[in-house]
Design a protein around this motif. Sequence first.
Motif, short mmCIF file in Angstrom:
data_model
loop_
_atom_site.label_atom_id
_atom_site.label_comp_id
_atom_site.label_asym_id
_atom_site.label_seq_id
_atom_site.Cartn_x
_atom_site.Cartn_y
_atom_site.Cartn_z
N ARG A 76 -7.73 1.27 -3.40
CA ARG A 76 -8.80 1.40 -2.41
C ARG A 76 -10.18 1.21 -3.03
O ARG A 76 -11.04 0.55 -2.46
CB ARG A 76 -8.74 2.77 -1.73
CG ARG A 76 -7.96 2.75 -0.44
CD ARG A 76 -8.17 4.03 0.35
NE ARG A 76 -7.78 5.23 -0.37
CZ ARG A 76 -6.54 5.67 -0.54
NH1 ARG A 76 -5.55 5.00 -0.04
NH2 ARG A 76 -6.29 6.77 -1.20
N TYR B 127 0.83 -1.21 0.00
CA TYR B 127 0.00 0.00 0.00
C TYR B 127 0.86 1.26 0.00
O TYR B 127 0.52 2.25 -0.65
CB TYR B 127 -0.97 0.00 1.19
CG TYR B 127 -2.10 -0.99 1.01
CD1 TYR B 127 -3.09 -0.76 0.08
CD2 TYR B 127 -2.17 -2.16 1.75
CE1 TYR B 127 -4.13 -1.66 -0.13
CE2 TYR B 127 -3.19 -3.07 1.57
CZ TYR B 127 -4.18 -2.81 0.63
OH TYR B 127 -5.19 -3.70 0.43
N GLY C 252 -2.80 4.53 -5.17
CA GLY C 252 -3.42 4.15 -3.91
C GLY C 252 -4.94 4.26 -3.96
O GLY C 252 -5.64 3.39 -3.42
N ARG D 289 0.70 4.09 -2.92
CA ARG D 289 0.51 5.53 -2.65
C ARG D 289 1.62 6.34 -3.31
O ARG D 289 1.36 7.38 -3.92
CB ARG D 289 0.47 5.80 -1.15
CG ARG D 289 -0.85 5.44 -0.50
CD ARG D 289 -0.92 5.95 0.92
NE ARG D 289 0.15 5.42 1.76
CZ ARG D 289 0.10 4.28 2.45
NH1 ARG D 289 -0.98 3.54 2.39
NH2 ARG D 289 1.11 3.89 3.18
#
Length: 61
Positions: free
Chosen positions: A27, A14, A23, A18
């Motif tokens: 999500r 993650y 990211g 990002r």
Amino acid sequence: MSRHRSIMSDELKYELARELGVGDIVRSDGWGGVSSRNCGNMVAAAIRYAERAFEQQNNLR
């Protein structure tokens, strides 16, 4: 249960997502929404991360 054990922690995945600007995609759509090019970029970033960690751990620089 997955047949393959992940080498990278989810936290690192993650963090790299990002840093590469994907990211939000992860999500909202999950890892399947990330393009293969960006997945390749994540692998390259993970390799750079591992190389830096190895160098710091072994005081190579």
